[in-house]
Design a protein around this motif. Structure first.
Motif, PDB file in Angstrom:
ATOM      1  N   LEU A 160     -22.744  -2.049  -1.367  1.00  0.00           N
ATOM      2  CA  LEU A 160     -22.573  -3.063  -1.155  1.00  0.00           C
ATOM      3  C   LEU A 160     -20.701  -3.320  -1.005  1.00  0.00           C
ATOM      4  CD1 LEU A 160     -24.280  -5.286  -3.286  1.00  0.00           C
ATOM      5  CD2 LEU A 160     -25.151  -4.810  -1.274  1.00  0.00           C
ATOM      6  N   LEU A 161     -19.625  -2.684  -1.377  1.00  0.00           N
ATOM      7  CA  LEU A 161     -18.206  -2.859  -1.375  1.00  0.00           C
ATOM      8  C   LEU A 161     -17.377  -2.695  -0.029  1.00  0.00           C
ATOM      9  CD1 LEU A 161     -17.309  -1.389  -4.528  1.00  0.00           C
ATOM     10  CD2 LEU A 161     -17.225  -3.483  -4.767  1.00  0.00           C
ATOM     11  N   PRO A 162     -16.915  -3.952   0.756  1.00  0.00           N
ATOM     12  CA  PRO A 162     -16.529  -3.322   1.851  1.00  0.00           C
ATOM     13  C   PRO A 162     -14.831  -2.436   1.782  1.00  0.00           C
ATOM     14  CG  PRO A 162     -15.383  -5.253   0.053  1.00  0.00           C
ATOM     15  CD  PRO A 162     -16.643  -5.035  -0.539  1.00  0.00           C
ATOM     16  N   GLU A 163     -15.109  -2.143   0.719  1.00  0.00           N
ATOM     17  CA  GLU A 163     -13.602  -0.718   0.820  1.00  0.00           C
ATOM     18  C   GLU A 163     -13.815  -0.118  -0.748  1.00  0.00           C
ATOM     19  OE1 GLU A 163     -11.200  -0.819   2.670  1.00  0.00           O
ATOM     20  OE2 GLU A 163     -11.407  -2.090   3.461  1.00  0.00           O
ATOM     21  N   PRO A 164     -13.709   1.315  -0.386  1.00  0.00           N
ATOM     22  CA  PRO A 164     -14.093   2.356  -1.764  1.00  0.00           C
ATOM     23  C   PRO A 164     -13.274   0.967  -3.138  1.00  0.00           C
ATOM     24  CG  PRO A 164     -12.999   3.618   0.253  1.00  0.00           C
ATOM     25  CD  PRO A 164     -12.980   2.228   0.419  1.00  0.00           C
ATOM     26  N   ALA A 165     -14.061   1.800  -4.294  1.00  0.00           N
ATOM     27  CA  ALA A 165     -13.133   1.760  -5.504  1.00  0.00           C
ATOM     28  C   ALA A 165     -12.125   2.066  -5.297  1.00  0.00           C
ATOM     29  CB  ALA A 165     -14.188   1.554  -6.538  1.00  0.00           C
ATOM     30  N   ILE A 166     -10.939   1.668  -6.498  1.00  0.00           N
ATOM     31  CA  ILE A 166      -9.114   2.248  -6.815  1.00  0.00           C
ATOM     32  C   ILE A 166     -10.214   2.965  -8.276  1.00  0.00           C
ATOM     33  CG2 ILE A 166      -7.275   1.352  -7.517  1.00  0.00           C
ATOM     34  CD1 ILE A 166      -7.509  -1.009  -6.179  1.00  0.00           C
ATOM     35  N   ALA A 167      -9.085   4.532  -7.741  1.00  0.00           N
ATOM     36  CA  ALA A 167      -9.750   4.809  -9.594  1.00  0.00           C
ATOM     37  C   ALA A 167      -8.096   4.645 -10.334  1.00  0.00           C
ATOM     38  CB  ALA A 167      -9.777   6.333  -8.872  1.00  0.00           C
ATOM     39  N   LYS A 168      -8.536   4.565 -11.229  1.00  0.00           N
ATOM     40  CA  LYS A 168      -7.682   4.492 -12.505  1.00  0.00           C
ATOM     41  C   LYS A 168      -8.534   5.047 -13.696  1.00  0.00           C
ATOM     42  CE  LYS A 168     -10.447   0.673 -14.316  1.00  0.00           C
ATOM     43  NZ  LYS A 168     -10.322   0.562 -15.733  1.00  0.00           N
ATOM     44  N   THR A 169      -6.725   5.401 -14.959  1.00  0.00           N
ATOM     45  CA  THR A 169      -7.301   5.676 -16.060  1.00  0.00           C
ATOM     46  C   THR A 169      -6.913   5.096 -17.073  1.00  0.00           C
ATOM     47  OG1 THR A 169      -4.902   6.917 -16.509  1.00  0.00           O
ATOM     48  CG2 THR A 169      -7.220   7.763 -15.423  1.00  0.00           C
ATOM     49  N   SER A 170      -6.244   4.150 -17.205  1.00  0.00           N
ATOM     50  CA  SER A 170      -5.558   2.892 -18.016  1.00  0.00           C
ATOM     51  C   SER A 170      -6.863   2.411 -17.652  1.00  0.00           C
ATOM     52  CB  SER A 170      -3.944   2.424 -17.152  1.00  0.00           C
ATOM     53  OG  SER A 170      -4.633   0.402 -17.669  1.00  0.00           O
ATOM     54  N   PHE A 171      -7.429   1.674 -18.959  1.00  0.00           N
ATOM     55  CA  PHE A 171      -8.190   0.731 -19.616  1.00  0.00           C
ATOM     56  C   PHE A 171      -7.813  -1.032 -18.747  1.00  0.00           C
ATOM     57  CE2 PHE A 171      -9.009   3.173 -23.576  1.00  0.00           C
ATOM     58  CZ  PHE A 171      -9.418   3.928 -23.196  1.00  0.00           C
ATOM     59  N   ALA A 172      -5.991  -2.090 -18.714  1.00  0.00           N
ATOM     60  CA  ALA A 172      -5.918  -2.316 -18.442  1.00  0.00           C
ATOM     61  C   ALA A 172      -6.158  -2.002 -16.816  1.00  0.00           C
ATOM     62  CB  ALA A 172      -5.086  -3.205 -18.182  1.00  0.00           C
ATOM     63  N   ALA A 173      -6.793  -2.503 -15.539  1.00  0.00           N
ATOM     64  CA  ALA A 173      -6.665  -2.179 -14.183  1.00  0.00           C
ATOM     65  C   ALA A 173      -5.480  -1.415 -13.493  1.00  0.00           C
ATOM     66  CB  ALA A 173      -7.876  -3.132 -13.334  1.00  0.00           C
ATOM     67  N   GLY A 174      -4.321  -2.972 -14.504  1.00  0.00           N
ATOM     68  CA  GLY A 174      -3.005  -2.431 -13.654  1.00  0.00           C
ATOM     69  C   GLY A 174      -2.948  -2.707 -12.086  1.00  0.00           C
ATOM     70  N   ILE A 175      -3.810  -3.475 -11.072  1.00  0.00           N
ATOM     71  CA  ILE A 175      -3.718  -3.920 -10.334  1.00  0.00           C
ATOM     72  C   ILE A 175      -3.858  -5.526  -9.778  1.00  0.00           C
ATOM     73  CG2 ILE A 175      -4.836  -1.081 -10.076  1.00  0.00           C
ATOM     74  CD1 ILE A 175      -7.196  -3.275  -8.588  1.00  0.00           C
ATOM     75  N   ASP A 176      -3.269  -5.539  -8.803  1.00  0.00           N
ATOM     76  CA  ASP A 176      -3.540  -6.990  -8.335  1.00  0.00           C
ATOM     77  C   ASP A 176      -4.365  -6.871  -7.340  1.00  0.00           C
ATOM     78  OD1 ASP A 176      -3.370  -9.774  -6.934  1.00  0.00           O
ATOM     79  OD2 ASP A 176      -1.107  -8.953  -6.253  1.00  0.00           O
ATOM     80  N   PRO A 177      -5.437  -7.556  -7.347  1.00  0.00           N
ATOM     81  CA  PRO A 177      -7.156  -7.604  -7.199  1.00  0.00           C
ATOM     82  C   PRO A 177      -6.807  -8.377  -5.660  1.00  0.00           C
ATOM     83  CG  PRO A 177      -7.126  -9.308  -9.482  1.00  0.00           C
ATOM     84  CD  PRO A 177      -6.017  -7.968  -9.284  1.00  0.00           C
ATOM     85  N   GLY A 178      -6.303  -9.453  -6.027  1.00  0.00           N
ATOM     86  CA  GLY A 178      -6.131 -10.753  -4.517  1.00  0.00           C
ATOM     87  C   GLY A 178      -5.647 -11.495  -4.677  1.00  0.00           C
ATOM     88  N   PRO A 179      -5.750 -12.548  -4.284  1.00  0.00           N
ATOM     89  CA  PRO A 179      -5.220 -14.299  -4.554  1.00  0.00           C
ATOM     90  C   PRO A 179      -6.340 -15.419  -5.078  1.00  0.00           C
ATOM     91  CG  PRO A 179      -6.273 -13.608  -2.118  1.00  0.00           C
ATOM     92  CD  PRO A 179      -6.104 -12.272  -2.656  1.00  0.00           C
ATOM     93  N   GLY A 180      -5.457 -16.005  -5.474  1.00  0.00           N
ATOM     94  CA  GLY A 180      -6.152 -17.143  -5.960  1.00  0.00           C
ATOM     95  C   GLY A 180      -7.012 -16.503  -7.033  1.00  0.00           C
ATOM     96  N   THR A 181      -7.921 -17.483  -7.717  1.00  0.00           N
ATOM     97  CA  THR A 181      -9.075 -16.832  -9.011  1.00  0.00           C
ATOM     98  C   THR A 181      -9.669 -15.886  -8.827  1.00  0.00           C
ATOM     99  OG1 THR A 181      -9.243 -19.628  -9.482  1.00  0.00           O
ATOM    100  CG2 THR A 181     -10.559 -18.092 -10.782  1.00  0.00           C
ATOM    101  N   ILE A 182      -9.230 -15.112 -10.154  1.00  0.00           N
ATOM    102  CA  ILE A 182      -9.886 -13.905 -10.292  1.00  0.00           C
ATOM    103  C   ILE A 182     -11.130 -13.702 -10.755  1.00  0.00           C
ATOM    104  CG2 ILE A 182      -9.495 -11.497 -10.856  1.00  0.00           C
ATOM    105  CD1 ILE A 182      -8.399 -12.250  -8.747  1.00  0.00           C
ATOM    106  N   VAL A 183     -12.137 -13.517 -10.236  1.00  0.00           N
ATOM    107  CA  VAL A 183     -13.889 -13.618 -10.699  1.00  0.00           C
ATOM    108  C   VAL A 183     -13.721 -12.190 -11.338  1.00  0.00           C
ATOM    109  CG1 VAL A 183     -16.055 -14.551 -10.564  1.00  0.00           C
ATOM    110  CG2 VAL A 183     -14.142 -15.727  -9.274  1.00  0.00           C
ATOM    111  N   ALA A 184     -14.412 -11.863 -12.308  1.00  0.00           N
ATOM    112  CA  ALA A 184     -14.680 -10.640 -12.747  1.00  0.00           C
ATOM    113  C   ALA A 184     -15.892 -10.520 -13.279  1.00  0.00           C
ATOM    114  CB  ALA A 184     -13.452 -10.443 -14.167  1.00  0.00           C
TER     115      ALA A 184
END
Length: 171
Positions: A68-92
């Motif tokens: 369903l994802l429009p883009e592949p997931a971003i790989a990470k090793t830090s528990f906190a994602a450390g990314i800017d997921p996008g604008p506005g309110t983040i729905v997690a």
């Protein structure tokens, strides 16, 4: 925080991975509700960002979500994602609520971002960990919501052109 607006929010899918989900309490509901939100976001033109924690160890995003994802997931090793997921309110949404979701959400709050975590679309191996994580996030200004709350807030009105289609996702 006011209602969550489709015009000013981004969906963040955290670590719904193949090797992790079999040990998550209520995993089927978490994946199902995350999928509902990804479908609704896509239909309503809302940005979707996904992450994978150490994909070499935990595997890729579960196929039901990855498809369903429009883009592949971003790989990470830090528990906190450390990314800017996008604008506005983040729905997690995602796993584990008390580790990667919590640390990502608290980092976003520390940056001054508005965040809503979807209680029925996050999970942990033990429900007590999920529940304490939700309490802690709420104490730090995170709005704790449900899948249906988000979908209906994104729609805003039954006059929305996508209403009938999106409504089928929560019925």
């Amino acid at each position: 925080m006011p209602l969550i607006s489709a015009a000013d929010s981004t969906l963040l899918v955290v670590d719904l991975q193949e090797r992790l989900m079999p040990v998550i309490a209520g995993a089927d509901e978490v994946v199902e509700n995350a999928g509902r939100l990804v479908r609704a976001a896509t239909r309503l033109g809302i940005g979707v960002t996904a992450t994978e924690q150490n994909p070499a160890g935990l595997g890729p995003t579960v196929p039901a979500t990855a498809a369903l994802l429009p883009e592949p997931a971003i790989a990470k090793t830090s528990f906190a994602a450390g990314i800017d997921p996008g604008p506005g309110t983040i729905v997690a949404v995602g796993c584990e609520a008390h580790v990667c979701v919590l640390q990502t959400v608290l980092a976003l709050r520390a940056q001054g971002r508005d965040v809503a975590v979807v209680a029925d679309a996050v999970g942990s191996r033990r429900e007590a960990n999920r529940d304490r994580a939700l309490e802690r996030m709420r104490a730090h200004g995170v709005d704790v919501v449900t899948t249906e709350m988000v979908v209906f807030e994104w729609l805003g009105s039954s006059d929305n052109a996508a209403f009938r289609e999106v409504l089928t996702l929560v019925k």
